[in-house]
Write an enzyme that holds these catalytic residues in place. Structure first.
Site, short mmCIF file in Angstrom:
data_model
loop_
_atom_site.label_atom_id
_atom_site.label_comp_id
_atom_site.label_asym_id
_atom_site.label_seq_id
_atom_site.Cartn_x
_atom_site.Cartn_y
_atom_site.Cartn_z
N HIS A 33 0.83 -1.21 0.00
CA HIS A 33 0.00 0.00 0.00
C HIS A 33 0.88 1.26 0.00
CE1 HIS A 33 -3.68 2.34 1.28
NE2 HIS A 33 -2.73 3.15 1.68
N GLU A 34 1.80 1.33 0.93
CA GLU A 34 2.66 2.52 1.03
C GLU A 34 3.56 2.64 -0.19
OE1 GLU A 34 1.72 4.59 3.05
OE2 GLU A 34 0.53 3.29 4.34
N HIS A 63 1.65 4.37 -2.87
CA HIS A 63 1.70 5.83 -2.73
C HIS A 63 3.05 6.34 -3.23
CE1 HIS A 63 -1.99 6.63 -0.61
NE2 HIS A 63 -1.69 5.86 0.43
N HIS A 80 3.32 6.42 -6.98
CA HIS A 80 2.52 7.53 -7.50
C HIS A 80 3.35 8.81 -7.49
CE1 HIS A 80 -1.66 9.72 -7.24
NE2 HIS A 80 -1.13 9.79 -8.44
ZN LIG Z 1 -2.97 5.19 1.98
#
Ligand SMILES: [Zn+2]
Length: 675
Positions: A465-466, A469, A472
């Site tokens: 998940h991190e 980010h 991105h």
């Molecule tokens: Zn998040």
């Protein structure tokens, strides 16, 4: 020697920054910036990108980079001296930004830029930065009359202190509670390490017995494992009534809730909006409160039957197997855990043995190579702790695209949870192309006994998940700082790339190569993976309607609730529960008094964002499911249409360009087993 916080030549000099550097750096940068603002204000030359936006961006970037390093260090290596330096300088930085967002003259100059005939000759990214600036000046109160401005600023200050007080009350009420168990049989079922910690906590207080608290490492296992039902009820009640009228009045959040809502409403009216929900949505992807409410209602209509089924399973199991004729609120976690163990017959501990960091990290990096053709390799760079590592991402030709720091393990003086933060944003100035840098922070267990660190499957999901980010921010191809990477992306779309990455953790083709039993060296057996997968959607119906209850409550409070009226927030919550919930807590439950996300965090009229972005991430991932999850062509398209564009265009447009159509809710429902 130069203050390391004022050295912007490359990666931050984390080995040289000390608390003593903070105040001089902040003072110097604020002085420089204020002088620049004065020059920009007073000049009569027509504003252009080069003579106006760029110098303003330069100045604010220096401040945000320097202050970003300070607040990052404050979060990861929080020493008393650093905390003091941080808190002493925070108000100065906050005041600077508040004054800036209300600056009428700068606002007018942005308006002139926007209206100028050569506006259209700016790049789409530059145009979008200017449009965002106009919006943010309006939301910051720059368009108000002097008396309104004064009131608006006053409201902002009151809201800031009420929010801080709300959070402090929750924290103080949580920390204040202690329950001493004098008979160890009352702790039957609770894991031995938790019992041991409770014993040591009582000893520290100089008391006999076992001390239980409302903090997560004590509260959660008691609710989940304690066989003694009256104990669960006692602890549950204490937890559910924190910061309410049932405790010390100094910590009662009840009056604060209405005050916060009323001030937000007043601010919204000053800005010309009908309610605070509209203010919140002005910078989000969702357009109107009605649209959000309809979205949540639709999900509720689809999810509620699954939630009812989950509850029926739980009730039957409790009655038939545990001899509990009725489930109370304090039984839910307990019965759920028993049912989960019976149904899926594996433990997190068992899976964990197959997920050593030394195999998981290379596996995760390999995914980026497969999907995007990129390479990731460690580089040496000064960190803030010996465990911190720095990595470089390079493209096929070996050109660096960015760097990221990885700080994986829990430590004393490090903030809890997992989060990604940007350190430097991609930006072009003439021939100079500045590459992005990100921090990825987790709180996993450090290696012990000479073995590599072992991750639970949940932790691997958090890491992905991190990392999502991070990608991105790092894989952006936008050259304009205000909308490169995660900058300028709508809040309710920001979780798209991160939640997207989580999906890969449930793919045999991805997970299997990143497993190796820490002792035997064997990869994860298929049968164990299948049980893990089968348990993925355990109680997903009940979890969904709970999230919807919070989201609807938040949106209704800010859209159509009258904080000065006779209806209490609790009464509104009851109405919403009647519509969507399957579990009804006891009348003493004071959920609103602990809803820090919306009263103290940034989620006011924004809690729905989690589900909103999940529609996008699930639907985006469904194209990978259609084309093959490791399909490089789909990967490249995701990079170019979603990851690379940052905030340079609306998130909906990026999604649609990638998916070939507008988002639909089907994939989210399917991923939760609701089809
Ligand atoms: Zn998040």
């Amino acid at each position: 020697m130069i203050n390391p916080l004022l050295d912007f030549s490359g990666l931050p000099s984390f080995d040289r920054i000390t608390p003593a550097h903070v105040a001089p750096a902040v003072t110097q940068l604020l002085d420089e910036n204020r002088r620049l603002l004065e020059t920009l204000r007073s000049t009569t030359v027509a504003p252009t990108w080069e003579n106006f936006v760029q110098p303003l961006e330069d100045a604010n970037e220096r401040l945000s980079r320097a202050w970003g390093q300070v607040s990052h260090l404050n979060a990861v290596v929080n020493s008393p001296a650093l905390r003091e330096a941080y808190n002493a300088n925070l108000p100065k930085v906050t005041q600077y930004y508040a004054a800036l967002s209300q600056d009428q003259i700068l606002f007018e100059k942005f308006k002139r830029l926007h209206a100028a005939h050569d506006f259209s000759s700016l790049s789409p990214a530059q145009q979008r930065v200017i449009v965002h600036e106009l919006r943010d000046f309006r939301l910051g109160g720059a368009a108000l009359s002097p008396t309104e401005k004064e009131r608006f600023l006053d409201i902002q200050e009151q809201l800031a202190s009420l929010s801080a007080k709300f959070e402090d009350n929750v924290l103080d009420a949580t920390n204040d509670f202690a329950w001493y168990v004098n008979n160890v049989t009352e702790l039957t079922g609770v894991p031995a390490d938790v019992v041991q910690a409770a014993r040591e906590a009582a000893e520290q207080d100089g008391k006999p017995g076992w001390k239980l608290t409302l903090r997560a490492p004590s509260y959660l296992p008691v609710m989940q494992y304690a066989d003694h039902r009256p104990l669960r009820e006692t602890i549950y009640r204490a937890y559910a009534t924190r910061a309410s009228e049932f405790g010390p009045s100094a910590w009662d959040n009840t009056p604060l809730i209405r005050q916060i809502l009323a001030l937000r409403q007043e601010a919204a009216h000053l800005l010309g909006f009908a309610n605070y929900a509209e203010v919140s949505l002005a910078s989000k992807m969702a357009e109107t409160p009605r649209q959000v409410l309809d979205f949540l209602d639709e999900l509720a209509a689809k999810g509620r039957s699954y939630a009812r089924k989950d509850l029926a399973d739980l009730t039957n199991f409790a009655r038939d197997t545990l001899g509990l004729p009725e489930i109370a609120a304090w039984d839910i976690a307990y019965v759920s855990e028993k049912l989960r163990q019976q149904r899926y017959a594996f433990s997190e501990q068992e899976i964990k043995q197959y997920l050593p960091e030394t195999v998981v990290l290379p596996g995760m990096f390999q995914l980026v190579t497969t999907l995007y053709g990129l390479s990731i390799a460690p580089v040496s760079a000064p960190g803030w702790h010996p465990d911190v590592r720095c990595y470089q991402i390079t493209d096929r030709e070996g050109t660096p695209l960015g760097w990221f720091y990885l700080d994986l393990y829990a430590r004393e003086n490090k903030r809890g949870g997992a989060w990604m933060d940007d350190a430097i944003g991609r930006r072009r100035r003439g021939d100079d192309l500045q590459m992005p840098v990100a921090y990825l922070n987790c709180n996993f267990s450090a290696p012990v006994g000479g073995k590599p660190a072992l991750f639970t499957h949940d932790e691997v999901i958090t890491l992905f998940h991190e990392f999502g980010h991070g990608l991105h921010h790092l894989l952006t191809q936008v050259d304009v700082l205000g909308v490169s990477g995660i900058n300028g992306v709508e809040w309710d779309a920001v979780e798209l790339p991160s939640q997207f990455m989580e999906n890969f953790c449930w793919e045999w083709a991805v997970l299997h190569p990143m497993t190796r039993h820490v002792d035997s060296g064997e990869p994860l057996p298929r049968a164990l993976f299948d049980r893990l997968l089968a348990a993925k959607n355990f109680q997903s119906g009940m979890q969904l309607v709970r999230q919807l209850e919070f989201s609807l409550f938040d949106m209704r409070l800010h859209a159509d609730y009258d904080p000065t009226g006779t209806q209490s927030p609790l009464q509104l919550l009851d109405i919403i529960r009647d519509q969507v919930a399957v579990i009804f807590p006891p009348a003493y439950h004071r959920f609103p008094n602990n809803f820090s996300h919306i009263f103290a965090g940034g989620y006011g009229a924004g809690y729905y964002s989690y589900k909103w972005a999940e529609v996008l991430s699930a639907d985006a991932y469904s194209l990978f499911e259609e084309n093959g999850v490791l399909n490089a062509e789909t990967g490249h398209r995701f990079w170019s249409e979603v990851l690379s564009v940052g905030g340079s265009r609306p998130a909906l447009e990026s999604f649609t360009r990638f998916r070939g159509r507008a988002p639909v809710i089907d994939a989210l429902l399917r991923h939760h087993g609701m089809t």
